[in-house]
Motif scaffolding. Sequence first.
Motif, PDB file in Angstrom:
ATOM      1  N   PRO A   4     -42.539 -11.556  70.970  1.00  0.00           N
ATOM      2  CA  PRO A   4     -41.841 -12.053  69.787  1.00  0.00           C
ATOM      3  C   PRO A   4     -40.474 -12.572  70.233  1.00  0.00           C
ATOM      4  O   PRO A   4     -40.106 -12.405  71.392  1.00  0.00           O
ATOM      5  CB  PRO A   4     -41.671 -10.797  68.938  1.00  0.00           C
ATOM      6  CG  PRO A   4     -41.538  -9.688  69.936  1.00  0.00           C
ATOM      7  CD  PRO A   4     -42.371 -10.108  71.139  1.00  0.00           C
ATOM      8  N   SER A   5     -39.742 -13.213  69.328  1.00  0.00           N
ATOM      9  CA  SER A   5     -38.378 -13.612  69.651  1.00  0.00           C
ATOM     10  C   SER A   5     -37.574 -12.364  70.026  1.00  0.00           C
ATOM     11  O   SER A   5     -37.804 -11.289  69.473  1.00  0.00           O
ATOM     12  CB  SER A   5     -37.754 -14.331  68.464  1.00  0.00           C
ATOM     13  OG  SER A   5     -37.936 -13.574  67.284  1.00  0.00           O
ATOM     14  N   ALA A   6     -36.631 -12.524  70.966  1.00  0.00           N
ATOM     15  CA  ALA A   6     -35.982 -11.363  71.590  1.00  0.00           C
ATOM     16  C   ALA A   6     -34.741 -10.869  70.846  1.00  0.00           C
ATOM     17  O   ALA A   6     -33.869 -10.237  71.432  1.00  0.00           O
ATOM     18  CB  ALA A   6     -35.637 -11.686  73.041  1.00  0.00           C
ATOM     19  N   ASN A   7     -34.676 -11.139  69.544  1.00  0.00           N
ATOM     20  CA  ASN A   7     -33.572 -10.628  68.719  1.00  0.00           C
ATOM     21  C   ASN A   7     -33.935  -9.256  68.154  1.00  0.00           C
ATOM     22  O   ASN A   7     -35.107  -8.882  68.115  1.00  0.00           O
ATOM     23  CB  ASN A   7     -33.336 -11.588  67.553  1.00  0.00           C
ATOM     24  CG  ASN A   7     -34.628 -11.894  66.816  1.00  0.00           C
ATOM     25  OD1 ASN A   7     -35.504 -12.564  67.354  1.00  0.00           O
ATOM     26  ND2 ASN A   7     -34.777 -11.357  65.614  1.00  0.00           N
ATOM     27  N   LYS A   8     -32.911  -8.534  67.724  1.00  0.00           N
ATOM     28  CA  LYS A   8     -33.159  -7.353  66.885  1.00  0.00           C
ATOM     29  C   LYS A   8     -33.836  -7.854  65.636  1.00  0.00           C
ATOM     30  O   LYS A   8     -33.512  -8.938  65.143  1.00  0.00           O
ATOM     31  CB  LYS A   8     -31.813  -6.743  66.434  1.00  0.00           C
ATOM     32  CG  LYS A   8     -31.220  -5.767  67.382  1.00  0.00           C
ATOM     33  CD  LYS A   8     -30.018  -5.045  66.749  1.00  0.00           C
ATOM     34  CE  LYS A   8     -28.985  -5.975  66.155  1.00  0.00           C
ATOM     35  NZ  LYS A   8     -27.591  -5.618  66.302  1.00  0.00           N
ATOM     36  N   LYS A  49     -36.968 -10.633  55.728  1.00  0.00           N
ATOM     37  CA  LYS A  49     -35.682 -11.313  55.765  1.00  0.00           C
ATOM     38  C   LYS A  49     -35.416 -11.662  57.222  1.00  0.00           C
ATOM     39  O   LYS A  49     -35.679 -10.874  58.124  1.00  0.00           O
ATOM     40  CB  LYS A  49     -34.585 -10.389  55.231  1.00  0.00           C
ATOM     41  CG  LYS A  49     -33.321 -11.152  54.983  1.00  0.00           C
ATOM     42  CD  LYS A  49     -32.245 -10.292  54.343  1.00  0.00           C
ATOM     43  CE  LYS A  49     -31.006 -11.145  54.232  1.00  0.00           C
ATOM     44  NZ  LYS A  49     -29.790 -10.379  54.121  1.00  0.00           N
ATOM     45  N   HIS A  50     -34.939 -12.855  57.466  1.00  0.00           N
ATOM     46  CA  HIS A  50     -34.867 -13.342  58.831  1.00  0.00           C
ATOM     47  C   HIS A  50     -33.520 -13.932  59.125  1.00  0.00           C
ATOM     48  O   HIS A  50     -32.850 -14.402  58.227  1.00  0.00           O
ATOM     49  CB  HIS A  50     -35.866 -14.484  58.983  1.00  0.00           C
ATOM     50  CG  HIS A  50     -37.081 -14.083  59.729  1.00  0.00           C
ATOM     51  ND1 HIS A  50     -38.243 -13.760  59.105  1.00  0.00           N
ATOM     52  CD2 HIS A  50     -37.316 -13.964  61.052  1.00  0.00           C
ATOM     53  CE1 HIS A  50     -39.148 -13.469  60.011  1.00  0.00           C
ATOM     54  NE2 HIS A  50     -38.612 -13.583  61.199  1.00  0.00           N
ATOM     55  N   TYR A  51     -33.178 -13.986  60.388  1.00  0.00           N
ATOM     56  CA  TYR A  51     -32.086 -14.836  60.854  1.00  0.00           C
ATOM     57  C   TYR A  51     -30.798 -14.563  60.110  1.00  0.00           C
ATOM     58  O   TYR A  51     -29.958 -15.429  59.984  1.00  0.00           O
ATOM     59  CB  TYR A  51     -32.433 -16.326  60.663  1.00  0.00           C
ATOM     60  CG  TYR A  51     -33.854 -16.669  60.968  1.00  0.00           C
ATOM     61  CD1 TYR A  51     -34.339 -16.488  62.258  1.00  0.00           C
ATOM     62  CD2 TYR A  51     -34.717 -17.150  59.995  1.00  0.00           C
ATOM     63  CE1 TYR A  51     -35.655 -16.787  62.557  1.00  0.00           C
ATOM     64  CE2 TYR A  51     -36.035 -17.453  60.297  1.00  0.00           C
ATOM     65  CZ  TYR A  51     -36.500 -17.265  61.571  1.00  0.00           C
ATOM     66  OH  TYR A  51     -37.791 -17.563  61.864  1.00  0.00           O
TER      67      TYR A  51
HETATM   68 MG    MG Z   1     -38.837 -13.792  65.368  1.00  0.00          MG
END
Ligand code: MG
Length: 338
Positions: free
Chosen positions: A139-143, A231-233
């Motif tokens: 997945p994207s490497a963000n929290k 909820k994203h970003y």
């Molecule tokens: Mg993501």
Amino acid sequence: MITKMLSDDEVGIAQAAQELQAGQVVGIPTETVYGLAANALDEAAVQRIFAAKGRPQDNPLIVHISSLDMLEKVVDAVPAKAYRLAEAFWPGPLTMVLPTAAGIAPSVTAGLGTVGVRLPVHPAARAVIRAAGVPLAAPSANKSGSPSPTTAQHVLQDMQGKIRYVLDGGACPVGVESTVLTLVGEPMVLRPGFVTAAEIAEILGQPVGTVGGDAYTGSNSTPPSPGMKYKHYAPNAEITIIDSELNEYIAYLAKLTDVTNTFALCFEGEEALLDIPCVTYGKADDAPSQAAALFAALRRLDALGAKTVYARRPAQDGVGLAVRNRLLRAASFREIKL
Ligand code: MG
Ligand code: TXA
């Protein structure tokens, strides 16, 4: 644990591959955003991704491959359509959702019976998959909930102390996550990205819709793609998109009475026209430049302590739909039409 940066040379790639083979998680670059990778065939390794991100278990992961041969390890019976799209768009930022092969770790697919798979174009991504010798779930490497990381430094901000290595492959050129297309049933775009529904339709020779439109609000009971309901970003600031021409945007900002910790999220060259501090995201009428800059701009706003942000509206078509999709979520769907 201290998280170390690896350079994307032979030594760094070998170190990352060794860590992945040992069942650990590594931050890796792709052309879209950085991914948090683990062996997609190893359930315990995949669980470490969910733990590092704080990701809900019902949100499936995209599997990354380094060659078409690997596709058959991931997908059960690849349809002809998938090969046509692979020829047109791979390596590149298109994820196809297909029936999953046996052997893929159960939490990769969240029990859906389908798997999202893509062949990235970033040379370091492909090198690390090849060296590890297994498909990588990433997945994207963000929290969970934070903007996706588009530099190795962003990954460090979110993952310091949680993983041992981040492979530094520079800034991600695309900047928004891959287009997610389901090929189970009628082809449908589940998440807009750099590869557009129109481009896919042209290759398939049939119309291709985008589920929920480009502004899915989370009101359906079963979202097409589990990730769309979260909820994203979300930066700390409250963002509002101003849907207007530049002159109306300037006039709107000029009338604000309280501008404490208030920022404009505008396009390059517009700063001089505005009286409040600005963070830019690309150029007006240039959707790819907006995509490349958006997530870094959201992180910059947080770093500057922004509390209220008024954003210029992104380009209205093509890649602009992907930018709009991400910015709307960052704004919790607040938008003012002037
Ligand atoms: Mg993501
Ligand atoms: O560009 C990208 O796709 C990046 C890089 C690292 O490759 N990855 C990425 O992963 O954005 P992630 O986990 O942040 O987003 C994956 C999206 C989620 O919305 C998830 O619900 C959806 O793809 N997805 C994954 N597998 C799926 C499946 N089998 N069916 C439907 N949606 C799926």
